[in-house]
Design a protein around this motif. Structure first.
Motif, PDB file in Angstrom:
ATOM      1  N   LEU A 157      -1.404  69.612  29.237  1.00 31.85           N
ATOM      2  CA  LEU A 157      -0.570  68.856  30.172  1.00 31.85           C
ATOM      3  C   LEU A 157       0.874  68.834  29.703  1.00 31.85           C
ATOM      4  O   LEU A 157       1.167  68.833  28.508  1.00 31.85           O
ATOM      5  N   ILE A 158       1.794  68.784  30.674  1.00 29.98           N
ATOM      6  CA  ILE A 158       3.213  68.548  30.391  1.00 29.98           C
ATOM      7  C   ILE A 158       3.618  67.340  31.211  1.00 29.98           C
ATOM      8  O   ILE A 158       3.630  67.381  32.447  1.00 29.98           O
ATOM      9  N   GLU A 159       3.896  66.233  30.532  1.00 31.72           N
ATOM     10  CA  GLU A 159       4.251  64.982  31.207  1.00 31.72           C
ATOM     11  C   GLU A 159       5.259  64.213  30.369  1.00 31.72           C
ATOM     12  O   GLU A 159       5.294  64.343  29.145  1.00 31.72           O
ATOM     13  N   ILE A 160       6.050  63.387  31.066  1.00 30.52           N
ATOM     14  CA  ILE A 160       6.931  62.434  30.389  1.00 30.52           C
ATOM     15  C   ILE A 160       6.160  61.132  30.240  1.00 30.52           C
ATOM     16  O   ILE A 160       5.813  60.490  31.238  1.00 30.52           O
ATOM     17  N   ALA A 215      10.750  60.607  36.597  1.00 32.53           N
ATOM     18  CA  ALA A 215       9.688  59.864  35.906  1.00 32.53           C
ATOM     19  C   ALA A 215      10.025  58.387  36.109  1.00 32.53           C
ATOM     20  O   ALA A 215      10.857  57.834  35.390  1.00 32.53           O
ATOM     21  N   PRO A 216       9.441  57.743  37.099  1.00 34.96           N
ATOM     22  CA  PRO A 216       9.874  56.390  37.485  1.00 34.96           C
ATOM     23  C   PRO A 216       9.796  55.382  36.339  1.00 34.96           C
ATOM     24  O   PRO A 216       8.918  55.457  35.477  1.00 34.96           O
ATOM     25  N   GLY A 217      10.734  54.438  36.363  1.00 37.24           N
ATOM     26  CA  GLY A 217      10.679  53.303  35.460  1.00 37.24           C
ATOM     27  C   GLY A 217       9.725  52.267  36.018  1.00 37.24           C
ATOM     28  O   GLY A 217       9.875  51.826  37.163  1.00 37.24           O
ATOM     29  N   ALA A 254      -0.428  65.145  26.020  1.00 34.75           N
ATOM     30  CA  ALA A 254       0.524  65.845  26.889  1.00 34.75           C
ATOM     31  C   ALA A 254       1.782  66.180  26.116  1.00 34.75           C
ATOM     32  O   ALA A 254       2.297  65.361  25.348  1.00 34.75           O
ATOM     33  N   SER A 255       2.280  67.380  26.314  1.00 33.55           N
ATOM     34  CA  SER A 255       3.542  67.798  25.706  1.00 33.55           C
ATOM     35  C   SER A 255       4.705  67.269  26.518  1.00 33.55           C
ATOM     36  O   SER A 255       4.639  67.201  27.759  1.00 33.55           O
ATOM     37  N   PHE A 256       5.775  66.914  25.813  1.00 34.41           N
ATOM     38  CA  PHE A 256       7.001  66.504  26.488  1.00 34.41           C
ATOM     39  C   PHE A 256       7.638  67.740  27.113  1.00 34.41           C
ATOM     40  O   PHE A 256       7.668  68.809  26.497  1.00 34.41           O
ATOM     41  N   PRO A 257       8.167  67.659  28.340  1.00 34.77           N
ATOM     42  CA  PRO A 257       8.726  68.843  28.996  1.00 34.77           C
ATOM     43  C   PRO A 257       9.953  69.392  28.297  1.00 34.77           C
ATOM     44  O   PRO A 257      10.738  68.649  27.699  1.00 34.77           O
ATOM     45  N   PHE A 308       1.678  58.365  24.019  1.00 29.23           N
ATOM     46  CA  PHE A 308       3.082  58.532  24.398  1.00 29.23           C
ATOM     47  C   PHE A 308       3.692  59.737  23.679  1.00 29.23           C
ATOM     48  O   PHE A 308       3.197  60.155  22.616  1.00 29.23           O
ATOM     49  N   ASN A 309       4.783  60.269  24.265  1.00 29.15           N
ATOM     50  CA  ASN A 309       5.458  61.389  23.598  1.00 29.15           C
ATOM     51  C   ASN A 309       6.968  61.234  23.494  1.00 29.15           C
ATOM     52  O   ASN A 309       7.643  62.093  22.927  1.00 29.15           O
ATOM     53  N   VAL A 310       7.517  60.113  24.020  1.00 31.52           N
ATOM     54  CA  VAL A 310       8.965  59.896  23.897  1.00 31.52           C
ATOM     55  C   VAL A 310       9.254  58.399  23.872  1.00 31.52           C
ATOM     56  O   VAL A 310       8.606  57.617  24.572  1.00 31.52           O
TER      57      VAL A 310
END
Length: 384
Positions: free
Chosen positions: A3-6, A291-293, A351-354, A37-39
């Motif tokens: 997966l690639i997601e924020i 990527a909505p807040g 998931a990897s960060f884009p 999480f990734n970021v």
């Protein structure tokens, strides 16, 4: 295929003890990585002080860092711990052009009173308790730009983030002497007394858009791989109230990621806004940046597990690959109940960060932005 997601979260100093020691920071980064999480978006600018030792602040205002952190560098500590567990770090300039909160301008405007934003009565611009610097003033813009670039040059970060105060100015502002003179030169009349006059709104919003274009260029000049991330108020409320023309930001390609603050306390309201933004603001070409807040916690409010699940599922159904939560401490509520929901269900698969290429669909030419900025700068220099 991975997966690639924020998967992001804001880290505050308000209502949070994470930044009080490196041990707490390390524990928080472990917790975020384990949750999927990734970021992380840590605060670095708040109430007129930085959360890292700043030469710019020392030289301009005689205060190197938030007094609670003298002898430490929380940003550097956080980067070390985040890197250890594979998290991206995008510093968040929370206060932006706001100088203080219920402090009559605070240190910044006591030292630089000429930087104050003014309402139509000539008084210090205040809105919802915040006092504001004049975001339309090139000197103020230069200061904020240099603050951002100081972080970019000195720290191993993955980008920078503005929000509902960067770039922004309450629509009641712009009635200072210099801005009035600039408007008068262009339109041969004073600005309208009505702050909501459409031309007056757009003219001031355009100045802030040009500032963002310059910030984008200068960050990329230092490192083209850095992400310029923005978390504005929802369009077009943010345009009318805070001069944030986020549609233009997207169309101009001067933002890599955008996290509109869809801070609604019920899922139906959230879903309606998502549908409207996708229909009215985003195209197939720009949806990758969204990527909505999502409001996870504020005061006594905490999102329910049901709402959390529905919001993320709604995002994925609409082709939105990610979200950013306000704020970290919500994950710790009720013995980590929400973190458990994410870890076991929605974020169970890593998931990897884009990359920037994942977020962007083409190269943008910002030459027009720079030339307009130069024209504005020349005018300001020669005005008085």
């Amino acid at each position: 295929m991975s997966l690639i997601e924020i998967r992001g979260v804001w880290l505050t100093n308000t209502d949070s003890k994470v930044l009080r020691s490196q041990q707490r920071i390390a524990e928080a980064m472990d917790f975020l990585a384990e949750t999927g999480f990734n970021v992380v978006f840590p605060v670095v600018w708040n109430q007129g002080v930085t959360f890292y030792p700043s030469q710019l602040m020392q030289q301009t205002f005689g205060v190197e860092i938030n007094p609670n952190f003298i002898g430490r560098d929380p940003l550097r500590e956080l980067i070390v711990e985040a890197r250890r567990v594979g998290l991206k770090v995008i510093p968040w300039f929370e206060y932006g052009f706001a100088s203080s909160y219920k402090a009559n301008g605070g240190l910044l405007l006591q030292t630089k009173p000429e930087w104050a934003a003014r309402d139509r009565n000539g008084k210090l611009l205040q809105k919802n308790g915040f006092e504001w610097m004049n975001a339309l003033d090139p000197q103020v813009q230069e200061f904020l730009l240099n603050l951002v670039l100081e972080v970019v040059k000195n720290y191993d970060v993955d980008g920078i983030q503005g929000d509902d105060r960067l770039p922004a100015l309450p629509a009641e502002g712009g009635y200072d002497e210099q801005t009035i003179a600039l408007y008068r030169q262009q339109f041969h009349q004073n600005p309208p007394a009505n702050p909501q006059d459409r031309q007056w709104l757009q003219w001031r919003a355009d100045i802030l858009t040009e500032f963002l274009a310059r910030l984008y260029q200068e960050v990329k000049a230092i490192n083209p791989n850095l992400i310029v991330s923005m978390s504005p108020n929802i369009y077009d409320w943010g345009f009318k109230e805070y001069l944030q023309d986020s549609v233009s930001w997207l169309n101009r390609g001067i933002v890599d990621m955008i996290h509109p603050q869809i801070y609604r306390r019920d899922f139906l309201s959230y879903k309606c806004i998502i549908n409207r933004l996708i229909t009215e603001q985003f195209t197939d070409a720009t949806l990758t940046k969204l990527a909505p807040g999502i409001l996870m916690k504020l005061g006594s409010y905490c999102i329910s597990p049901e709402y959390l699940i529905k919001a993320i599922e709604c995002n994925r159904r609409r082709g939105i690959k990610g979200e950013v939560f306000f704020f970290y401490e919500g994950l710790r509520e009720n013995d980590g109940a929400l973190a458990q929901v994410l870890r076991n269900k929605l974020y169970a698969q890593s998931a990897s960060f884009p990359t920037l290429s994942d977020l962007s669909v083409g190269v943008v030419n910002n030459q027009r932005s720079l030339s307009l900025w130069q024209k504005l700068e020349r005018f300001w220099r020669n005005l008085f």
